[in-house]
Each structure stands twice: as structure tokens, then as C-alpha cells.
Design a protein around this motif. Sequence first.
Motif, short mmCIF file in Angstrom:
data_model
loop_
_atom_site.label_atom_id
_atom_site.label_comp_id
_atom_site.label_asym_id
_atom_site.label_seq_id
_atom_site.Cartn_x
_atom_site.Cartn_y
_atom_site.Cartn_z
N ILE A 64 0.92 -1.31 -0.12
CA ILE A 64 -0.10 -0.12 -0.23
C ILE A 64 0.80 1.32 -0.05
N ASN A 65 0.21 2.09 -0.56
CA ASN A 65 0.93 3.61 -0.59
C ASN A 65 0.07 4.73 0.16
N TYR A 66 -0.48 4.33 1.18
CA TYR A 66 -1.13 5.13 2.10
C TYR A 66 -1.18 4.34 3.39
N SER A 67 -1.37 5.43 4.49
CA SER A 67 -1.95 4.96 5.66
C SER A 67 -3.30 5.49 6.20
N SER A 68 -3.98 4.63 6.76
CA SER A 68 -5.31 5.02 7.15
C SER A 68 -5.74 5.37 8.55
N LEU A 69 -6.36 6.60 8.51
CA LEU A 69 -7.05 7.20 10.12
C LEU A 69 -8.23 6.93 10.09
N VAL A 98 -4.55 3.23 11.81
CA VAL A 98 -4.48 1.49 11.82
C VAL A 98 -3.21 0.93 11.40
N ASP A 99 -2.41 1.83 10.62
CA ASP A 99 -1.31 1.21 9.95
C ASP A 99 -0.18 2.45 9.48
N LEU A 100 0.04 3.22 10.37
CA LEU A 100 0.86 4.32 10.05
C LEU A 100 2.48 3.75 10.14
N HIS A 101 2.61 2.61 10.53
CA HIS A 101 3.96 1.87 10.35
C HIS A 101 4.26 1.47 8.77
N SER A 102 2.83 1.15 8.23
CA SER A 102 3.10 0.74 6.62
C SER A 102 3.88 1.90 5.90
N TYR A 103 4.09 3.12 6.37
CA TYR A 103 4.79 3.77 5.70
C TYR A 103 6.43 3.38 5.48
N PRO A 104 7.05 3.23 6.38
CA PRO A 104 8.36 2.69 6.38
C PRO A 104 8.39 0.93 5.72
N LEU A 105 7.35 0.19 6.23
CA LEU A 105 7.31 -1.09 5.74
C LEU A 105 6.73 -1.35 4.47
N GLU A 106 6.02 -0.55 3.81
CA GLU A 106 5.04 -0.78 2.75
C GLU A 106 4.22 -1.99 2.70
N VAL A 107 4.70 -2.98 3.29
CA VAL A 107 4.02 -4.41 3.08
C VAL A 107 3.58 -4.51 4.76
N LEU A 108 2.45 -5.09 5.07
CA LEU A 108 2.09 -5.36 6.46
C LEU A 108 2.08 -6.84 6.49
N ASP A 109 2.60 -7.24 7.90
CA ASP A 109 2.72 -8.61 8.15
C ASP A 109 1.34 -9.14 8.90
N ALA A 126 3.53 9.77 0.37
CA ALA A 126 4.07 10.72 -0.36
C ALA A 126 3.94 12.26 0.38
N GLU A 127 2.72 12.19 1.23
CA GLU A 127 2.46 13.63 1.85
C GLU A 127 3.20 13.31 3.33
N ILE A 128 3.34 11.86 3.85
CA ILE A 128 4.26 11.87 5.19
C ILE A 128 5.36 12.17 4.82
N SER A 129 6.04 11.76 3.83
CA SER A 129 7.56 12.04 3.25
C SER A 129 7.58 13.61 3.38
N ARG A 130 6.78 14.34 2.61
CA ARG A 130 6.61 15.77 2.62
C ARG A 130 6.55 16.55 3.86
N LEU A 131 5.82 15.93 4.83
CA LEU A 131 5.66 16.49 6.23
C LEU A 131 6.99 16.23 6.91
N ILE A 132 7.63 14.99 6.78
CA ILE A 132 8.63 14.73 7.65
C ILE A 132 9.73 15.64 7.08
N ASP A 133 9.71 16.15 5.87
CA ASP A 133 10.85 17.20 5.31
C ASP A 133 10.45 18.70 5.93
N GLU A 134 9.24 18.99 5.94
CA GLU A 134 8.92 20.30 6.14
C GLU A 134 8.96 20.45 7.92
N SER A 135 8.41 19.37 8.43
CA SER A 135 8.08 19.48 10.04
C SER A 135 8.74 18.54 10.70
N PRO A 136 10.15 18.24 11.22
CA PRO A 136 10.49 17.14 11.92
C PRO A 136 9.83 17.02 13.22
#
Length: 257
Positions: A64-69, A98-109, A126-136
Motif C-alpha cells: 500500500i502507498n497510504y496509511s489509514s486514519l 491503523v497502519d502508520l507503520h506501513s509508511y516505512p514497511l510498505e507491506v504489512l505482516d 508521499a504526503e508523510i514524506s513531505r511533512l517529515i521534510d517540512e516539519s521534523p
Amino acid sequence: MRQDDRDIMDSYGRESTPDIWKFLATVRRRFRLSEEEAGLLKDAMRETSVFAPGEYMVREGDRINYSSLILEGFACRCKDSPDGMRQIMEIQIPGDFVDLHSYPLEVLDHGICALSECRIVKFPHAEISRLIDESPRLARIMWFTTMVDASIHRQWIVNIGSRSGKARIAHLLCELYHRCKVVGLTTDHSYWLPLNQTQIGECLGFTQMHVNRMLRELREQGLVTLQSQKVKIHDWEGLSELAQFDPDYLYLTPRDG
């Protein structure tokens, strides 16, 4: 509920920004969060989806390429065995990723399954990556969220491995009460819990019959009742003492940074 945390409506009264106030309320229990930071999070999440009870949001092995809130409804993390058995490893409530850790993992176990009808908003990686760059600092807050998930998971292992039958159920009900209270889902020590006895057993390693007996004993002791998907805690002190419940593992107190 803070007015500035509600949905922003357009001139026709239609929802233009999904309501993430429950997530922001949880964050604000732990961190100071400026309106600018809240706005960055709101603007990063737009697309919503609805899942029926029993429907999988994500299946084990999905890329997946997104996390779900979760905006509305309850879901669970779970593992399904080849023989049809299921172990639920955490309950997710409104305001939870429910799966914010899917951002670095990409595939859930593991899988993510809706327990009730669920409405979620997607947080593109992609938005998570942008926010990490803009706001540590927002990156730290999101990282902290995944660490709390890990803390809950460890507590569930202790619950299954070290507590008696009634204490296991009592601990689960105490935890969910605390978490639901933060996001405004409790009334007079009551809250909605859309799990049947089989699903409670899948959380705790019990059969449906054992869950039924333990719930009956808790009711007869005057501690708690679960009827028509409503939990009513009659004796909080007694229930939390039986459960040996200490909410510190939920990290719901303010901290620096």
C-alpha cells in the motif's frame, strides 16, 4: 470538541476536509500542537473510504502507498491462520491510525479488518514524506504514535500470558474505556463496543463459551455489563483492581517537545 478541529464545509454545506479532530485530540493529550501544525495534517489527508463490518481494509502482504486514519467505527489488527482461526492483536478506535507503520514497511505482516462500519481517510505516504521534510516535529509525533501502538501490543501479550480469565476481559474493557474517553466516546462510564463474544475471545485467546461465562461472572460481581454492544462499568475501582490496570502504557499525559 474544538470548532477549529471540525470539518471545514464549503458554501453548499458539503465536506471539503475530513474531520480528524479525534486524532488531534489524542495528539494534544501528549504534545502541544499549533494551529499551523494541525492545518498541515488536515491538508495532507483528503480521500475517504468506507468499509463494511468484516471487510478487510488491508490484507496481510498487501503493498500500500497510504496509511489509514479511522474517522468513524472500530477496526482491529489481526492474523489469520491457515485453519481459519484468527488472533486479534489490537482494537483500533476513531482517531487511530491503523497502519502508520506501513509508511516505512510498505507491506504489512498482518491484516486490518473493520469490526463495525468504518470510515477512514487516507494519508498518502508521499504526503508523510513531505511533512517529515517540512516539519521534523510532526515526524516525531507520528513516530510517537507508532511507539504507543507497540506499547499496547506488549501489554496485550502480558494480558494473554499472565492474567486470569476475568482479569483479561477486565483489562481489555478498562483500556478501551480510557482510549474512548479521550476522543469523546464515553458517557457515565459507558461506551459502545461493536464486538461479539467470539471476537472478544479472538482478542484474549478464549472460546466464545468461556467469554460468556467470564462476562456473566463480572456482571454478577457488579463490576461491568456488556449488552447490545454497550459496555457499562458499574464499579471502576473494582474492575481496574481486578485487571491490575495501569494506564501509563497508553502515554496519555503531556510531555515536552
